[in-house]
Design a protein around this motif. Sequence first.
Motif, short mmCIF file in Angstrom:
data_model
loop_
_atom_site.label_atom_id
_atom_site.label_comp_id
_atom_site.label_asym_id
_atom_site.label_seq_id
_atom_site.Cartn_x
_atom_site.Cartn_y
_atom_site.Cartn_z
N PHE A 8 0.84 -1.20 0.00
CA PHE A 8 0.00 0.00 0.00
C PHE A 8 0.87 1.25 0.00
O PHE A 8 1.82 1.36 0.78
N SER A 9 0.52 2.19 -0.86
CA SER A 9 1.19 3.49 -0.89
C SER A 9 0.15 4.56 -0.59
O SER A 9 -0.79 4.76 -1.36
N ALA A 10 0.32 5.23 0.55
CA ALA A 10 -0.58 6.33 0.91
C ALA A 10 -0.20 7.56 0.10
O ALA A 10 0.98 7.79 -0.19
N LEU A 11 -1.20 8.34 -0.28
CA LEU A 11 -0.99 9.56 -1.04
C LEU A 11 -1.62 10.74 -0.32
O LEU A 11 -2.57 10.56 0.45
N SER A 12 -1.14 11.92 -0.60
CA SER A 12 -1.90 13.10 -0.19
C SER A 12 -3.14 13.11 -1.07
O SER A 12 -3.06 12.84 -2.27
N PRO A 13 -4.32 13.38 -0.50
CA PRO A 13 -5.54 13.30 -1.29
C PRO A 13 -5.47 14.14 -2.56
O PRO A 13 -4.94 15.25 -2.55
N ALA A 14 -5.98 13.57 -3.65
CA ALA A 14 -6.01 14.27 -4.93
C ALA A 14 -7.38 14.02 -5.57
O ALA A 14 -7.86 12.89 -5.61
N ARG A 15 -8.00 15.08 -6.05
CA ARG A 15 -9.32 14.98 -6.68
C ARG A 15 -9.17 14.40 -8.08
O ARG A 15 -8.46 14.92 -8.93
N LEU A 16 -9.89 13.28 -8.33
CA LEU A 16 -9.87 12.63 -9.64
C LEU A 16 -11.16 12.84 -10.43
O LEU A 16 -11.15 12.68 -11.65
N LEU A 17 -12.25 13.15 -9.72
CA LEU A 17 -13.54 13.36 -10.39
C LEU A 17 -14.29 14.46 -9.67
O LEU A 17 -14.42 14.44 -8.44
N GLU A 18 -14.79 15.41 -10.43
CA GLU A 18 -15.63 16.50 -9.90
C GLU A 18 -16.65 16.82 -10.98
O GLU A 18 -16.33 17.45 -11.99
N THR A 19 -17.88 16.35 -10.79
CA THR A 19 -18.89 16.52 -11.84
C THR A 19 -19.56 17.88 -11.81
O THR A 19 -20.14 18.30 -12.80
N ARG A 20 -19.46 18.60 -10.69
CA ARG A 20 -20.14 19.89 -10.57
C ARG A 20 -19.45 20.98 -11.36
O ARG A 20 -18.22 21.05 -11.40
N VAL A 21 -20.24 21.84 -11.97
CA VAL A 21 -19.72 23.00 -12.69
C VAL A 21 -19.44 24.10 -11.66
O VAL A 21 -20.20 24.30 -10.73
N GLY A 22 -18.31 24.80 -11.83
CA GLY A 22 -17.99 25.91 -10.95
C GLY A 22 -17.19 25.53 -9.72
O GLY A 22 -16.85 26.39 -8.93
N GLU A 23 -16.87 24.26 -9.55
CA GLU A 23 -16.06 23.82 -8.41
C GLU A 23 -14.60 23.73 -8.82
O GLU A 23 -14.27 23.77 -10.00
N LEU A 24 -13.72 23.58 -7.84
CA LEU A 24 -12.29 23.47 -8.12
C LEU A 24 -12.02 22.30 -9.04
O LEU A 24 -12.71 21.28 -9.01
N SER A 25 -10.97 22.42 -9.83
CA SER A 25 -10.61 21.41 -10.82
C SER A 25 -10.09 20.13 -10.17
O SER A 25 -9.68 20.12 -9.01
#
Length: 158
Positions: free
Chosen positions: A33-50
């Motif tokens: 297991f390799s822990a990562l700093s959280p990273a957003r992979l999916l954001e379906t909402r318009v106007g939210e952070l990338s």
Amino acid sequence: AKVGANGKVCLYTEAAAHIIVDVNGFFPAGSDFSALSPARLLETRVGELSTVDGLFWQIGLRAAGSVTQLTVTGRGGVAPDAEAVVMNIAVTGTLGHGYVTAYPCGAPRPTASNLNYGPGDTISNAVTAKVGANGKVCLYTEAAAHIIVDVNGFHAST
């Protein structure tokens, strides 16, 4: 969460809140297991952070009965040959009673759910999912909802 200097994990709150932390387990040094700093992979909402790389961003409300094929490998620190990913899956703007099922793309969809929700809910759950064909995890959505996925780690190919 990845453990930092002196065995600590930092917690950030955007607004004042009481925080309760439960430890559910750990992976010893040398595990796959390799822990990562959280990273957003999916954001379906318009106007939210990338998302971390601008992919799978602002793609809109996921329709009832739809499957979103999310590429997870090679993104947000996930190894190209990862066998499984540890993610936080959240829904918001839900339009009915439903659920999300995460499963390896290319495999049959299981009958079990990973996250259940009702109309108007904003709710999340930690999920470990096997990576499927072409480095993708499929997300089946029973009732229309916006979906947000953050990766927290991965299990390496053995």
